[in-house]
Design a protein around this motif. Structure first.
Motif, PDB file in Angstrom:
ATOM      1  N   SER A   7      -8.275  -6.157   9.011  1.00 43.77           N
ATOM      2  CA  SER A   7      -7.214  -5.234   8.506  1.00 43.77           C
ATOM      3  C   SER A   7      -6.957  -4.322   9.572  1.00 43.77           C
ATOM      4  CB  SER A   7      -7.985  -4.273   7.416  1.00 43.77           C
ATOM      5  OG  SER A   7      -8.840  -5.020   6.530  1.00 43.77           O
ATOM      6  N   THR A   8      -5.743  -3.666   9.197  1.00 43.34           N
ATOM      7  CA  THR A   8      -5.086  -2.683   9.985  1.00 43.34           C
ATOM      8  C   THR A   8      -4.384  -1.444   9.289  1.00 43.34           C
ATOM      9  OG1 THR A   8      -4.824  -4.101  12.018  1.00 43.34           O
ATOM     10  CG2 THR A   8      -3.512  -2.139  11.821  1.00 43.34           C
ATOM     11  N   PHE A   9      -4.599  -0.476   9.644  1.00 46.39           N
ATOM     12  CA  PHE A   9      -4.086   0.717   8.802  1.00 46.39           C
ATOM     13  C   PHE A   9      -3.391   1.729   9.875  1.00 46.39           C
ATOM     14  CE2 PHE A   9      -8.030  -0.695   6.803  1.00 46.39           C
ATOM     15  CZ  PHE A   9      -7.628  -0.918   5.781  1.00 46.39           C
ATOM     16  N   VAL A  10      -2.244   2.138   9.388  1.00 46.17           N
ATOM     17  CA  VAL A  10      -1.445   3.018  10.073  1.00 46.17           C
ATOM     18  C   VAL A  10      -1.738   4.546   9.291  1.00 46.17           C
ATOM     19  CG1 VAL A  10       0.631   3.831  10.928  1.00 46.17           C
ATOM     20  CG2 VAL A  10       0.190   1.361  10.990  1.00 46.17           C
ATOM     21  N   ILE A  11      -2.135   5.353  10.119  1.00 48.21           N
ATOM     22  CA  ILE A  11      -2.465   6.765   9.374  1.00 48.21           C
ATOM     23  C   ILE A  11      -1.459   7.841  10.124  1.00 48.21           C
ATOM     24  CG2 ILE A  11      -4.178   8.435   9.003  1.00 48.21           C
ATOM     25  CD1 ILE A  11      -6.243   6.015   9.654  1.00 48.21           C
ATOM     26  N   ASP A  12      -0.671   8.481   9.210  1.00 49.09           N
ATOM     27  CA  ASP A  12       0.206   9.437   9.670  1.00 49.09           C
ATOM     28  C   ASP A  12      -0.447  10.862  10.361  1.00 49.09           C
ATOM     29  OD1 ASP A  12      -0.099  11.117   7.491  1.00 49.09           O
ATOM     30  OD2 ASP A  12       1.386  10.551   6.522  1.00 49.09           O
ATOM     31  N   ALA A  13       0.178  11.584  10.866  1.00 49.72           N
ATOM     32  CA  ALA A  13      -0.268  12.911  11.495  1.00 49.72           C
ATOM     33  C   ALA A  13      -1.021  13.687  10.552  1.00 49.72           C
ATOM     34  CB  ALA A  13       0.958  13.557  12.124  1.00 49.72           C
ATOM     35  N   ASP A  14      -0.551  13.654   9.146  1.00 51.79           N
ATOM     36  CA  ASP A  14      -1.241  14.338   7.865  1.00 51.79           C
ATOM     37  C   ASP A  14      -2.567  13.546   7.459  1.00 51.79           C
ATOM     38  OD1 ASP A  14       0.773  16.510   8.223  1.00 51.79           O
ATOM     39  OD2 ASP A  14       1.976  15.175   6.960  1.00 51.79           O
ATOM     40  N   GLY A  15      -2.955  12.674   8.051  1.00 56.54           N
ATOM     41  CA  GLY A  15      -4.243  11.909   7.432  1.00 56.54           C
ATOM     42  C   GLY A  15      -3.902  11.120   6.334  1.00 56.54           C
TER      43      GLY A  15
ATOM     44  N   ASP B  10      -2.625  -4.593  25.779  1.00 52.74           N
ATOM     45  CA  ASP B  10      -1.262  -4.988  26.470  1.00 52.74           C
ATOM     46  C   ASP B  10      -0.349  -4.268  25.928  1.00 52.74           C
ATOM     47  OD1 ASP B  10      -3.072  -6.862  28.083  1.00 52.74           O
ATOM     48  OD2 ASP B  10      -2.188  -8.452  26.962  1.00 52.74           O
ATOM     49  N   ASN B  11      -0.300  -3.590  24.785  1.00 55.21           N
ATOM     50  CA  ASN B  11       0.857  -3.142  24.026  1.00 55.21           C
ATOM     51  C   ASN B  11       0.692  -1.616  23.963  1.00 55.21           C
ATOM     52  OD1 ASN B  11       2.971  -4.976  22.958  1.00 55.21           O
ATOM     53  ND2 ASN B  11       1.307  -6.012  22.775  1.00 55.21           N
ATOM     54  N   LEU B  12      -0.648  -1.008  24.462  1.00 53.40           N
ATOM     55  CA  LEU B  12      -0.921   0.111  24.270  1.00 53.40           C
ATOM     56  C   LEU B  12      -0.057   1.376  24.921  1.00 53.40           C
ATOM     57  CD1 LEU B  12      -3.309   1.778  22.961  1.00 53.40           C
ATOM     58  CD2 LEU B  12      -4.404   1.903  25.278  1.00 53.40           C
ATOM     59  N   GLY B  13       0.426   0.992  26.020  1.00 49.45           N
ATOM     60  CA  GLY B  13       1.529   2.023  26.816  1.00 49.45           C
ATOM     61  C   GLY B  13       2.832   2.224  25.777  1.00 49.45           C
ATOM     62  N   GLN B  14       3.293   1.250  25.384  1.00 53.47           N
ATOM     63  CA  GLN B  14       4.389   1.366  24.135  1.00 53.47           C
ATOM     64  C   GLN B  14       3.951   2.147  22.977  1.00 53.47           C
ATOM     65  OE1 GLN B  14       6.384  -1.925  22.623  1.00 53.47           O
ATOM     66  NE2 GLN B  14       7.904  -0.772  21.714  1.00 53.47           N
ATOM     67  N   LEU B  15       2.899   1.686  22.437  1.00 54.12           N
ATOM     68  CA  LEU B  15       2.232   2.587  21.331  1.00 54.12           C
ATOM     69  C   LEU B  15       2.112   3.950  21.676  1.00 54.12           C
ATOM     70  CD1 LEU B  15      -0.004  -0.625  20.050  1.00 54.12           C
ATOM     71  CD2 LEU B  15       2.115   0.192  18.875  1.00 54.12           C
ATOM     72  N   THR B  16       1.347   4.201  22.624  1.00 51.50           N
ATOM     73  CA  THR B  16       0.847   5.395  23.131  1.00 51.50           C
ATOM     74  C   THR B  16       2.074   6.399  23.451  1.00 51.50           C
ATOM     75  OG1 THR B  16      -1.139   4.920  24.139  1.00 51.50           O
ATOM     76  CG2 THR B  16      -0.382   6.944  24.868  1.00 51.50           C
ATOM     77  N   SER B  17       3.300   5.603  23.998  1.00 50.88           N
ATOM     78  CA  SER B  17       4.565   6.581  24.149  1.00 50.88           C
ATOM     79  C   SER B  17       5.038   6.553  22.911  1.00 50.88           C
ATOM     80  CB  SER B  17       5.533   5.625  25.273  1.00 50.88           C
ATOM     81  OG  SER B  17       5.845   4.672  24.567  1.00 50.88           O
ATOM     82  N   GLU B  18       4.787   5.902  22.070  1.00 49.57           N
ATOM     83  CA  GLU B  18       5.508   6.052  20.679  1.00 49.57           C
ATOM     84  C   GLU B  18       4.658   7.204  19.703  1.00 49.57           C
ATOM     85  OE1 GLU B  18       8.524   5.315  19.738  1.00 49.57           O
ATOM     86  OE2 GLU B  18       9.030   3.938  21.336  1.00 49.57           O
ATOM     87  N   GLY B  19       3.646   7.745  20.390  1.00 49.20           N
ATOM     88  CA  GLY B  19       2.923   8.705  19.622  1.00 49.20           C
ATOM     89  C   GLY B  19       1.637   8.117  18.897  1.00 49.20           C
ATOM     90  N   TYR B  20       1.438   6.813  19.057  1.00 52.62           N
ATOM     91  CA  TYR B  20       0.222   6.160  18.417  1.00 52.62           C
ATOM     92  C   TYR B  20      -0.973   6.253  19.147  1.00 52.62           C
ATOM     93  CZ  TYR B  20       3.672   4.591  15.058  1.00 52.62           C
ATOM     94  OH  TYR B  20       4.306   4.529  13.920  1.00 52.62           O
ATOM     95  N   VAL B  21      -2.290   6.396  18.556  1.00 54.61           N
ATOM     96  CA  VAL B  21      -3.499   6.395  19.030  1.00 54.61           C
ATOM     97  C   VAL B  21      -3.857   4.927  18.420  1.00 54.61           C
ATOM     98  CG1 VAL B  21      -5.937   7.122  19.018  1.00 54.61           C
ATOM     99  CG2 VAL B  21      -4.018   8.877  19.213  1.00 54.61           C
TER     100      VAL B  21
ATOM    101  N   LYS C 217      -1.825  13.374  14.936  1.00 50.08           N
ATOM    102  CA  LYS C 217      -1.267  12.305  15.815  1.00 50.08           C
ATOM    103  C   LYS C 217      -1.284  11.215  14.681  1.00 50.08           C
ATOM    104  CE  LYS C 217      -2.969  13.429  20.042  1.00 50.08           C
ATOM    105  NZ  LYS C 217      -3.584  13.694  21.228  1.00 50.08           N
ATOM    106  N   ARG C 218      -0.442  10.042  15.090  1.00 53.00           N
ATOM    107  CA  ARG C 218      -0.454   9.010  14.274  1.00 53.00           C
ATOM    108  C   ARG C 218      -1.615   8.081  14.767  1.00 53.00           C
ATOM    109  NH1 ARG C 218       5.676   7.367  14.324  1.00 53.00           N
ATOM    110  NH2 ARG C 218       5.402   7.950  16.508  1.00 53.00           N
ATOM    111  N   VAL C 219      -2.294   7.378  13.793  1.00 54.16           N
ATOM    112  CA  VAL C 219      -3.401   6.552  14.375  1.00 54.16           C
ATOM    113  C   VAL C 219      -3.304   4.997  13.585  1.00 54.16           C
ATOM    114  CG1 VAL C 219      -5.970   6.214  14.007  1.00 54.16           C
ATOM    115  CG2 VAL C 219      -4.987   8.568  14.389  1.00 54.16           C
ATOM    116  N   ILE C 220      -3.531   4.151  14.677  1.00 55.16           N
ATOM    117  CA  ILE C 220      -3.537   2.859  14.332  1.00 55.16           C
ATOM    118  C   ILE C 220      -4.962   2.578  14.337  1.00 55.16           C
ATOM    119  CG2 ILE C 220      -3.036   0.292  14.890  1.00 55.16           C
ATOM    120  CD1 ILE C 220      -0.351   1.149  15.991  1.00 55.16           C
ATOM    121  N   LEU C 221      -5.612   2.176  13.045  1.00 55.82           N
ATOM    122  CA  LEU C 221      -7.194   2.096  12.883  1.00 55.82           C
ATOM    123  C   LEU C 221      -7.292   0.463  12.554  1.00 55.82           C
ATOM    124  CD1 LEU C 221      -9.978   3.196  12.913  1.00 55.82           C
ATOM    125  CD2 LEU C 221      -9.573   3.572  10.284  1.00 55.82           C
TER     126      LEU C 221
END
Length: 157
Positions: free
Chosen positions: A124-132, A57-68, A33-37
Motif C-alpha cells: 500500500s502507498t499513502f500520500v499525506i499532505d502537509a497538514d497530516g 531512482d525517482n527520488l530526485g524528482q519527488l524531492t524536487s516536487e516537495g515529497y518525502v 511537508k508532503r509524505v509518500i509512505l
C-alpha cells in the motif's frame, strides 16, 4: 479481524518507528511537508527490491516536487540496513515488526496471494499532505510500475 481502510481527508495516523540506521522517525517530523509512505511485505525480495529501487531512482524528482519518501516493513532494522546498503537506497526505511502502524493504515489484513485468501502485509502507498491528512490511499498496488503510476496520479509524469 476488523479492517481499517483510510480514505482521502482522513487524518494520517501518527507513528514513531526505528530506522535502518538506528534512529527513529515520526510522521510529526515531516509536518508541513508532503509524505509518500509506502508499506511493502519484505526487504530484499524481488518485488520489494524493484519497488524500492524505483522510488530511489525517482527520488530526485519527488524531492524536487516537495515529497518525502518513507518505506515501512515488518523487517527488523538490521535487515533494513542490509537492504539499504545492498541497493544504495537513499530514503528512510522504517521497522514495524509489531505491525501496529501497518494495521493503523490498513496495510495488514486479508489479501489474495496466488488466488488464495491469506493474512499478511498489503502492499500500500499513502500520500499525506502537509497538514497530516491522507491525500491518496492506494491499496493492493503492484510493485512493478507503481512509482510511474503514482507520479501520474500526482501529475508529475
Amino acid at each position: 479481524m476488523t479492517e481499517t481502510k483510510l480514505a482521502q481527508g482522513d487524518a494520517a495516523p501518527d507513528f514513531t518507528l526505528p530506522t535502518a540506521d538506528g534512529n527513529t522517525v515520526s510522521l510529526d517530523d515531516y509536518r508541513g511537508k508532503r509524505v509518500i509512505l509506502y508499506f511493502y511485505p519484505a526487504a530484499m525480495t524481488p518485488g520489494c527490491t524493484k519497488q524500492a529501487c524505483d522510488f530511489r531512482d525517482n527520488l530526485g524528482q519527488l524531492t524536487s516536487e516537495g515529497y518525502v519518501v518513507l518505506g515501512v516493513s515488518k523487517d527488523k532494522p538490521e535487515k533494513l540496513a542490509k537492504f539499504v546498503e545492498r541497493d544504495a537506497l537513499t530514503f528512510p526505511l522504517l521497522s514495524d515488526p509489531g505491525l501496529e502502524v501497518h494495521k493503523a493504515y490498513g496495510a495488514y489484513g486479508p489479501k489474495k496471494l496466488y488466488g488464495k485468501e491469506t493474512i499478511g502485509v498489503i502492499r500500500s502507498t499513502f500520500v499525506i499532505d502537509a497538514d497530516g491528512k491522507i491525500d491518496q490511499a492506494l491499496y493492493n498496488v503492484k510493485a512493478t510500475g507503481h512509482v510511474a503510476s503514482l507520479k501520474k496520479k500526482l501529475n508529475l509524469a
